[in-house]
Design an enzyme around this catalytic site. Structure first.
Site, PDB file in Angstrom:
ATOM      1  N   PRO A  84      23.223  -6.731 -18.967  1.00  0.00           N
ATOM      2  CA  PRO A  84      22.904  -5.404 -18.465  1.00  0.00           C
ATOM      3  C   PRO A  84      22.220  -4.515 -19.478  1.00  0.00           C
ATOM      4  O   PRO A  84      22.278  -4.739 -20.666  1.00  0.00           O
ATOM      5  CB  PRO A  84      24.274  -4.849 -18.090  1.00  0.00           C
ATOM      6  CG  PRO A  84      25.218  -5.584 -18.946  1.00  0.00           C
ATOM      7  CD  PRO A  84      24.640  -6.953 -19.110  1.00  0.00           C
ATOM      8  N   ILE A 140      28.060  -1.980 -19.956  1.00  0.00           N
ATOM      9  CA  ILE A 140      28.186  -2.237 -21.388  1.00  0.00           C
ATOM     10  C   ILE A 140      26.827  -2.181 -22.064  1.00  0.00           C
ATOM     11  O   ILE A 140      25.814  -2.654 -21.542  1.00  0.00           O
ATOM     12  CB  ILE A 140      28.878  -3.591 -21.650  1.00  0.00           C
ATOM     13  CG1 ILE A 140      29.347  -3.659 -23.100  1.00  0.00           C
ATOM     14  CG2 ILE A 140      27.982  -4.770 -21.273  1.00  0.00           C
ATOM     15  CD1 ILE A 140      30.352  -4.755 -23.374  1.00  0.00           C
ATOM     16  N   GLN A 187      25.855  -8.098 -27.782  1.00  0.00           N
ATOM     17  CA  GLN A 187      24.470  -8.449 -28.088  1.00  0.00           C
ATOM     18  C   GLN A 187      23.818  -8.947 -26.802  1.00  0.00           C
ATOM     19  O   GLN A 187      24.286  -9.877 -26.163  1.00  0.00           O
ATOM     20  CB  GLN A 187      24.442  -9.561 -29.158  1.00  0.00           C
ATOM     21  CG  GLN A 187      23.106 -10.236 -29.357  1.00  0.00           C
ATOM     22  CD  GLN A 187      22.015  -9.301 -29.844  1.00  0.00           C
ATOM     23  OE1 GLN A 187      20.967  -9.173 -29.208  1.00  0.00           O
ATOM     24  NE2 GLN A 187      22.263  -8.623 -30.964  1.00  0.00           N
ATOM     25  N   TYR A 188      22.724  -8.314 -26.409  1.00  0.00           N
ATOM     26  CA  TYR A 188      22.054  -8.708 -25.161  1.00  0.00           C
ATOM     27  C   TYR A 188      21.378 -10.074 -25.289  1.00  0.00           C
ATOM     28  O   TYR A 188      21.599 -10.962 -24.487  1.00  0.00           O
ATOM     29  CB  TYR A 188      21.015  -7.664 -24.762  1.00  0.00           C
ATOM     30  CG  TYR A 188      21.574  -6.423 -24.117  1.00  0.00           C
ATOM     31  CD1 TYR A 188      22.937  -6.255 -23.917  1.00  0.00           C
ATOM     32  CD2 TYR A 188      20.728  -5.401 -23.711  1.00  0.00           C
ATOM     33  CE1 TYR A 188      23.434  -5.107 -23.324  1.00  0.00           C
ATOM     34  CE2 TYR A 188      21.215  -4.250 -23.108  1.00  0.00           C
ATOM     35  CZ  TYR A 188      22.579  -4.106 -22.919  1.00  0.00           C
ATOM     36  OH  TYR A 188      23.057  -2.964 -22.332  1.00  0.00           O
ATOM     37  N   ASP A 189      20.521 -10.207 -26.284  1.00  0.00           N
ATOM     38  CA  ASP A 189      19.784 -11.460 -26.440  1.00  0.00           C
ATOM     39  C   ASP A 189      19.141 -11.482 -27.819  1.00  0.00           C
ATOM     40  O   ASP A 189      18.256 -10.681 -28.113  1.00  0.00           O
ATOM     41  CB  ASP A 189      18.715 -11.602 -25.351  1.00  0.00           C
ATOM     42  CG  ASP A 189      18.149 -13.010 -25.249  1.00  0.00           C
ATOM     43  OD1 ASP A 189      17.978 -13.647 -26.305  1.00  0.00           O
ATOM     44  OD2 ASP A 189      17.881 -13.474 -24.135  1.00  0.00           O
TER      45      ASP A 189
END
Length: 480
Positions: A25, A234, A278-280
């Site tokens: 997200p 988040i 951490q998203y990516d």
């Protein structure tokens, strides 16, 4: 020469081989602008959303984290100290929005066969238009009307990224959404007006696309695209360097077939602080800006995509394509070049293949077919290496001329500060691309200066045959 290779400012993340909906997200920005002061009292929509989750037995007053207004907009705030890897929340499947939930809805019968994101987008738009009649209205009410993603930027704001790869990617993304909308409008919406009584526009479709691009979870067991209410609040932290085990899908219990989405905190969090993930780790700043509407300052996020083509007009096109495909590549190859990092391993061999011609074309003969890629790992000839350097450097110069500002002007803007969130993204993106282009140019400028010192194929071949002396001179054998 008939071959063509170039730095492509139109390289699109949408068409990039590493691009897909594998996105956690996005930091929402529906209530305050990024960097604004925290608000002590949550807005009514957020309180209503929390009450709904409580009624659905998803949360209680003892839940480790609760939605709150934070600097990014909305986020998850720890209600007590949370330890590393502790479960922060669990959301049952009945609250998920995915293609399966769309199939079970009133529009499920007309959505079969649509792309997953398209059917979920159509579902979101319809539920939003239903307002209080929708079971999902409490969730939809906390969704932002837009984010700082470049797909929502005005023409004036997009002008600030003129010349960047991000601009062409953004335009390509919006064109793609529009084409999908026109198709679904003709095939689904207009023929089924009883199911879609309100007018749906391309702007509605772009909104849903942005929501999914920024908030949908993927890489989950059996789920390619799923919205998880509450969990999708988040936010991202650049200081967290692991994606492992932050979230998963698991069984609800020993004797239950129900599934739940479980979110863990990858680091310890103090009460009152945000729970972050951490998203990516692999996304570039351009991808972060397109998907989520923010960028990072680290050089490892600063990339430029080099697009190399084997031209169909090349007289050796068929042979080159065969060699490329044999080695897992194609007529077009994309190489992501990161600031201050070495060139990708396969880039120089592919460049040499594309530029191969003239007297060097003997390497394309069938007798060399199994060994040619090994030969391309090293310089083939001075002429081949010189062409590579000249064309890449010229392409860098051309790309740098396409920006409206210089790197020095961008750096001054960054130093002066007081930039709006979107202008901060624009300046960071264009400055980053310019730095990488200068980085690429410096690599090939240095290589250009070393051309006379490199060892080429013919010299290596003579040395292997023992026909080169210790000083590098060719040994001639005279008859007795």
């Amino acid at each position: 020469m008939s071959t063509l290779f170039y730095l492509n400012p139109s390289s699109s993340i949408l068409n990039h081989p590493h691009s897909h909906f594998k996105t956690p997200p996005k930091r929402p920005s529906s209530y305050i602008t990024s960097g604004g002061p925290p608000q002590p009292t949550p807005p009514q929509q957020l309180q209503t959303f929390w009450q709904w989750l409580s009624e659905e037995k998803v949360v209680t007053h003892k839940s480790p984290a609760k939605p709150g207004v934070v600097s990014e907009g909305l986020g998850l705030v720890a209600q007590r100290d949370i330890s590393r890897n502790e479960v922060v929340l669990e959301v049952p499947k009945k609250l998920w929005i995915n293609p399966e939930s769309v199939a079970a809805s009133e529009i499920g019968s007309v959505c079969s066969g649509l792309k997953p994101w398209v059917c979920v987008a159509l579902f979101l738009i319809r539920e939003k238009m239903r307002g209080g009649e929708s079971w999902w209205w409490r969730y939809i009410d906390v969704l932002p009307e837009c984010t700082d993603s470049t797909i929502f930027w005005s023409e004036e704001e997009l002008y600030e990224i003129q010349g960047t790869q991000l601009l062409s990617t953004t335009v390509g993304c919006k064109d793609y959404v529009q084409s999908e909308f026109l198709r679904v409008e003709e095939e689904i919406i207009l023929p089924n007006q009883k199911l879609f009584p309100s007018t749906i526009t391309v702007e509605d479709f772009l909104w849903a696309f942005g929501i999914l691009r920024s908030r949908a979870f993927s890489r989950l067991r059996g789920q390619n695209l799923v919205l998880i209410p509450l969990a999708d609040l988040i936010n991202h932290s650049s200081s967290i360097k692991t994606e492992d085990y932050a979230y998963e899908i698991k069984g609800a219990g020993l004797f239950s077939r129900d599934l739940i989405f479980s979110l863990r905190s990858p680091v310890a969090v103090k009460a009152g602080e945000q729970v972050l993930i951490q998203y990516d780790l692999n996304k570039s700043n351009a991808e972060l800006a397109l998907d989520y509407g923010f960028i990072e300052s680290g050089s490892d996020r600063v990339t430029y995509t080099l697009n190399l083509d084997i031209a169909e007009s090349d007289e050796n096109f068929g042979d080159k394509l065969d060699i490329a495909e044999t080695n897992g590549m194609n007529t077009t190859a994309y190489f992501d070049i990161t600031l201050d990092q070495p060139l990708p391993k396969e880039m120089l061999p592919y460049l040499r293949l594309v530029a191969l011609g003239g007297t060097d074309a003997f390497l394309l003969e069938s007798i060399f077919r199994n060994a040619v890629w090994d030969h391309l790992q090293l310089p083939v000839s001075r002429a081949n290496e010189e062409v590579i350097c000249q064309v890449v450097r010229n392409a860098c110069k051309s790309a740098l001329a396409g920006y409206n500002t210089t790197l020095e002007e961008d750096e001054k803007l960054k130093t002066d500060g007081n930039l709006s969130p979107r202008l901060q993204i624009a300046v960071g993106i264009r400055a980053g691309e310019k730095k990488v282009l200068h980085h690429i140019d410096s690599i090939f400028k240095e290589r250009e200066q070393e051309l006379d010192e490199l060892e080429y194929y013919q010299e290596r071949r003579l040395r292997d045959l023992g026909l080169v002396g210790e000083q590098g001179d060719i040994i001639f054998w005279e008859p007795k």
